[in-house]
Write a protein that holds these residues in place. Structure first.
Motif, PDB file in Angstrom:
ATOM      1  N   ARG A 134     -71.353  31.200   4.020  1.00 30.50           N
ATOM      2  CA  ARG A 134     -72.050  32.106   3.105  1.00 30.50           C
ATOM      3  C   ARG A 134     -71.060  32.830   2.183  1.00 30.50           C
ATOM      4  N   TYR A 135     -69.892  33.182   2.719  1.00 31.70           N
ATOM      5  CA  TYR A 135     -68.960  34.033   1.987  1.00 31.70           C
ATOM      6  C   TYR A 135     -67.844  33.262   1.276  1.00 31.70           C
ATOM      7  N   PHE A 136     -67.597  32.013   1.690  1.00 35.31           N
ATOM      8  CA  PHE A 136     -66.459  31.266   1.134  1.00 35.31           C
ATOM      9  C   PHE A 136     -66.896  29.856   0.765  1.00 35.31           C
ATOM     10  N   ASP A 137     -66.388  29.372  -0.363  1.00 34.73           N
ATOM     11  CA  ASP A 137     -66.716  28.025  -0.812  1.00 34.73           C
ATOM     12  C   ASP A 137     -66.100  27.003   0.149  1.00 34.73           C
ATOM     13  N   ILE A 138     -66.925  26.068   0.614  1.00 41.14           N
ATOM     14  CA  ILE A 138     -66.462  25.120   1.631  1.00 41.14           C
ATOM     15  C   ILE A 138     -65.304  24.261   1.107  1.00 41.14           C
ATOM     16  N   LYS A 139     -65.383  23.866  -0.187  1.00 39.06           N
ATOM     17  CA  LYS A 139     -64.340  22.968  -0.719  1.00 39.06           C
ATOM     18  C   LYS A 139     -63.014  23.685  -0.972  1.00 39.06           C
ATOM     19  N   THR A 140     -63.091  24.906  -1.525  1.00 37.11           N
ATOM     20  CA  THR A 140     -61.848  25.544  -1.994  1.00 37.11           C
ATOM     21  C   THR A 140     -61.415  26.730  -1.145  1.00 37.11           C
ATOM     22  N   THR A 141     -62.279  27.219  -0.240  1.00 37.46           N
ATOM     23  CA  THR A 141     -62.086  28.445   0.563  1.00 37.46           C
ATOM     24  C   THR A 141     -62.162  29.718  -0.284  1.00 37.46           C
ATOM     25  N   LEU A 154     -84.242  45.839 -21.658  1.00 39.57           N
ATOM     26  CA  LEU A 154     -83.822  45.221 -20.399  1.00 39.57           C
ATOM     27  C   LEU A 154     -83.565  43.739 -20.685  1.00 39.57           C
ATOM     28  N   VAL A 155     -82.475  43.208 -20.137  1.00 43.06           N
ATOM     29  CA  VAL A 155     -82.219  41.760 -20.222  1.00 43.06           C
ATOM     30  C   VAL A 155     -82.356  41.182 -18.827  1.00 43.06           C
ATOM     31  N   CYS A 156     -83.177  40.134 -18.687  1.00 44.25           N
ATOM     32  CA  CYS A 156     -83.354  39.454 -17.402  1.00 44.25           C
ATOM     33  C   CYS A 156     -82.707  38.078 -17.505  1.00 44.25           C
ATOM     34  N   HIS A 157     -81.599  37.912 -16.804  1.00 47.69           N
ATOM     35  CA  HIS A 157     -80.786  36.686 -16.895  1.00 47.69           C
ATOM     36  C   HIS A 157     -81.243  35.680 -15.838  1.00 47.69           C
ATOM     37  N   ASP A 158     -81.815  34.572 -16.296  1.00 41.36           N
ATOM     38  CA  ASP A 158     -82.300  33.514 -15.399  1.00 41.36           C
ATOM     39  C   ASP A 158     -81.750  32.194 -15.924  1.00 41.36           C
ATOM     40  N   MET A 159     -80.776  31.625 -15.219  1.00 37.52           N
ATOM     41  CA  MET A 159     -80.168  30.391 -15.715  1.00 37.52           C
ATOM     42  C   MET A 159     -79.949  29.382 -14.592  1.00 37.52           C
ATOM     43  N   ARG A 160     -80.634  28.241 -14.710  1.00 36.72           N
ATOM     44  CA  ARG A 160     -80.393  27.085 -13.824  1.00 36.72           C
ATOM     45  C   ARG A 160     -80.348  27.453 -12.351  1.00 36.72           C
ATOM     46  N   GLY A 161     -81.239  28.342 -11.937  1.00 35.55           N
ATOM     47  CA  GLY A 161     -81.312  28.690 -10.515  1.00 35.55           C
ATOM     48  C   GLY A 161     -80.334  29.754 -10.073  1.00 35.55           C
ATOM     49  N   GLY A 162     -79.399  30.146 -10.950  1.00 30.46           N
ATOM     50  CA  GLY A 162     -78.441  31.205 -10.614  1.00 30.46           C
ATOM     51  C   GLY A 162     -77.311  30.731  -9.724  1.00 30.46           C
ATOM     52  N   TYR A 163     -76.327  31.583  -9.534  1.00 28.10           N
ATOM     53  CA  TYR A 163     -75.167  31.309  -8.657  1.00 28.10           C
ATOM     54  C   TYR A 163     -74.499  29.992  -9.047  1.00 28.10           C
ATOM     55  N   ILE A 164     -74.221  29.832 -10.344  1.00 20.85           N
ATOM     56  CA  ILE A 164     -73.496  28.627 -10.769  1.00 20.85           C
ATOM     57  C   ILE A 164     -72.016  28.994 -10.843  1.00 20.85           C
ATOM     58  N   ASP A 165     -71.372  28.845 -11.983  1.00 23.86           N
ATOM     59  CA  ASP A 165     -69.932  29.164 -12.019  1.00 23.86           C
ATOM     60  C   ASP A 165     -69.656  30.648 -11.821  1.00 23.86           C
ATOM     61  N   ASP A 166     -70.688  31.498 -12.026  1.00 21.79           N
ATOM     62  CA  ASP A 166     -70.499  32.941 -11.848  1.00 21.79           C
ATOM     63  C   ASP A 166     -70.404  33.325 -10.374  1.00 21.79           C
ATOM     64  N   ARG A 167     -70.617  32.379  -9.457  1.00 21.36           N
ATOM     65  CA  ARG A 167     -70.535  32.734  -8.028  1.00 21.36           C
ATOM     66  C   ARG A 167     -69.082  32.849  -7.559  1.00 21.36           C
ATOM     67  N   PHE A 168     -68.134  32.276  -8.319  1.00 22.35           N
ATOM     68  CA  PHE A 168     -66.720  32.324  -7.911  1.00 22.35           C
ATOM     69  C   PHE A 168     -66.135  33.686  -8.271  1.00 22.35           C
ATOM     70  N   ILE A 169     -65.952  34.514  -7.259  1.00 19.56           N
ATOM     71  CA  ILE A 169     -65.603  35.922  -7.476  1.00 19.56           C
ATOM     72  C   ILE A 169     -64.251  36.072  -8.155  1.00 19.56           C
ATOM     73  N   GLN A 170     -63.315  35.183  -7.854  1.00 23.83           N
ATOM     74  CA  GLN A 170     -61.987  35.288  -8.463  1.00 23.83           C
ATOM     75  C   GLN A 170     -61.827  34.337  -9.654  1.00 23.83           C
ATOM     76  N   GLY A 171     -62.967  33.909 -10.202  1.00 24.82           N
ATOM     77  CA  GLY A 171     -62.918  33.109 -11.422  1.00 24.82           C
ATOM     78  C   GLY A 171     -62.867  31.619 -11.152  1.00 24.82           C
ATOM     79  N   SER A 172     -63.038  30.843 -12.242  1.00 23.75           N
ATOM     80  CA  SER A 172     -63.001  29.382 -12.130  1.00 23.75           C
ATOM     81  C   SER A 172     -62.450  28.812 -13.427  1.00 23.75           C
ATOM     82  N   ALA A 173     -62.202  27.513 -13.419  1.00 23.46           N
ATOM     83  CA  ALA A 173     -61.641  26.843 -14.611  1.00 23.46           C
ATOM     84  C   ALA A 173     -62.769  26.207 -15.416  1.00 23.46           C
TER      85      ALA A 173
END
Length: 561
Positions: free
Chosen positions: A3-10, A56-75
């Protein structure tokens, strides 16, 4: 744990909760420290509870938790970012998971710019009926347990409240408990609102227009007697999208003094019978504002999803530029103000004007305070420049023309609203582009008004400034401030740095603008392009004080690669 860590990258990731069991079993866990927002909600004017219509802005994109789920960023190459924070009041992160906890990068970016963030609690379809029955038909203890958990989650992760979206019927034939569920729903909403208010400073609960007071699922597209009981129990109503002007008239009348607590839904994808979406969203907003109501812009990611990633930044500026007339802006009301305009993404990383690392990156927590992005068709545009920056991933590109016979133009970057300290220091890093950069001078301008007319709270329109100041250029910083104001000397890699001071008495700050002047007046129109790498406005008194020392530093959760 997965739940807390990405299985592939930790790498640590943001997450949601599925179902009632996961919600009730949730408790703080050392593994989720990464998910706690580190940025307090910045103050701004007017405050959220002022009586002017909100956005108010309601952000709904592709089910959510896409690249924005990586707390320390992504490439990620060409990611979705939002940066028109000055124009909005509330940001909702939406997904179809039962408990949508906003990814912490969104909370950090929004808070930095003074915008509160809401998560979503949603129930849908047959599973939703069963879930609602489980916690609403079970009596006071059951629904209180749910509302207390939701309030605790918002408090723990430091976001600002909830959108409640129950999109299933509560009328289940042949079940005696249905009456209890219907009866308890307003009590649940009232209890949740009280819990959020007491645990989250400035917390909010907003109800989505779905279930009626008799438990039927029927979208009303307005506030009326069928859904008013829910509006009365919380901080606001987010209406469905298929309204006509008559709905707005009835809503305004019924809402009375709480009319700005009704957020009229606008689906940017324009599904169903709507007034306008896409690049015609302004048609919907015009009507909403004519009736003095707030607006809920749903899925503005249409710009990214429908028009594509390639020209996203250009299309995004066009989309929000078309709406700007109907979006009252917000003022910064605390110093220091310092920004390098980074969007929290880039094609390279820059430091001191030099490319440090090539390659795409995306990390909304690294987004900096964003300006107003003024646009005047054909005469002025402000946009993000990814190709060159002083620090981070981007600079602010200001392009425009100086009209014939005029000496200069002022580009308003920030609205300010605070008492002016006796002395300010200002710094700027810039780069002039184009065929004849030597023809122009770049400087700063501060406008003020007398302290006696400084408005707080319920302001709807600000009076015109009555003081216009051009801060004094400092060839070198005062010795006591040389370290902090090193920018006065350190322009490099084609960037020019400037340092200024300004002394003021008995007035309030109003606008912070960039001035572009030409050396010689000309009968011709002259075009210019200026990149802004960084600006800072500092209160001289607090700059002189020594900064607090960092103490009790600890490092944990290390994984070396």
């Amino acid at each position: 744990p997965a739940r807390y860590f990405d299985i592939k990258t930790t790498e640590p990731i943001s997450f949601f909760l599925s179902g009632l069991e996961e919600l009730l079993a949730w408790k703080p866990d050392g593994n989720d420290d990464f998910n706690i927002s580190t940025v307090p909600l910045a103050k701004r004017q007017p405050p959220l509870l002022s009586k002017r219509p909100r956005t108010l802005v309601c952000h709904d994109m592709r089910g959510g938790y896409i690249d924005d789920r990586f707390i320390q960023g992504s490439a990620t190459r060409n990611p979705y970012v939002f940066y028109h924070w000055r124009y909005i009041d509330i940001f909702v992160y939406f997904s179809h998971h039962t408990v949508t906890i906003p990814p912490v990068c969104w909370t950090n970016a929004a808070h930095k710019n003074g915008v509160p963030v809401l998560g979503t609690f949603i129930t849908e379809w047959t599973d939703g009926e069963k879930l609602c029955e489980a916690f609403l038909a079970g009596g006071e203890e059951a629904y209180r347990a749910v509302s207390e958990q939701l309030a605790r989650i918002a408090q723990h992760y430091r976001f600002d409240g909830w959108l409640i979206n129950l999109e299933n019927t509560l009328i289940i034939p042949a079940l005696p408990c249905q009456a209890a569920a219907v009866r308890n729903l307003p009590h649940f909403l009232r209890h949740l609102t009280a819990e959020v208010h007491s645990t989250v400073p400035g917390g909010l609960v907003i109800w989505y227009d779905s279930i009626l007071r008799n438990g039927a699922l029927r979208w009303q597209n307005e506030l009326n007697e069928e859904n008013r009981v829910f509006f009365d129990a919380c901080d606001g109503l987010f209406t469905n999208y298929n309204w006509k002007e008559a709905h707005l008239e009835r809503t305004r009348e019924l809402a009375g003094p709480r009319h700005t607590d009704v957020y009229v839904g606008v689906d940017v994808f324009a599904r169903g019978e709507v007034i306008g979406g896409g690049f015609d969203t302004d048609k919907s907003l015009r009507l909403i504002r004519q009736h003095g109501l707030s607006a809920a812009i749903f899925a503005p990611g249409w710009v990214y999803e429908h028009l594509g990633e390639e020209n996203f930044l250009q299309n995004e500026n066009k989309f929000w530029g078309l709406l700007a007339e109907y979006l009252p802006t917000h003022s910064i009301c605390t110093l220091p103000l310092a920004t390098s305009f980074s969007l929290g993404m880039g094609t390279s990383r820059f430091l001191d004007g030099k490319e440090e690392e090539a390659g795409p990156w995306y990390d909304l927590s690294a987004q900096e305070i964003q300006p107003l992005y003024p646009e005047h068709k054909g005469r002025l545009s402000t946009s993000c420049c990814l190709q060159d920056a002083w620090y981070g991933g981007s600079s602010l590109r200001v392009q425009g023309t100086i009209p014939p016979g005029e000496e200069r133009v002022a580009i308003r970057l920030f609205s300010l609203q605070m008492p002016a300290p006796p002395k300010l220091f200002l710094t700027m890093l810039y780069k002039l582009e184009g065929p004849h950069p030597d023809e122009f001078t770049v400087s700063l301008e501060i406008t003020t008004w007398d302290s006696g007319i400084c408005h707080e709270g319920n302001i709807t329109s600000l009076p015109e400034p009555n003081g216009r100041y051009h801060p004094r250029f400092l060839p070198a910083p005062p010795p006591s401030l040389a370290k902090l104001l090193a920018a006065c000397h350190r322009g490099s890699n084609g960037w020019t740095s400037r340092c200024y001071e300004l002394e003021l008495q008995n007035c309030s700050l109003r606008d912070f603008s960039l001035l572009v002047s030409r050396h010689q007046p000309s009968p011709q129109e002259t075009s210019f392009t200026c990149l802004l790498g960084e600006v800072r406005i500092l209160d001289a008194a607090s700059v002189a004080a020594s900064p607090p020392q960092v103490q009790s530093l600890a490092a944990s959760q290390l994984w070396w690669q």
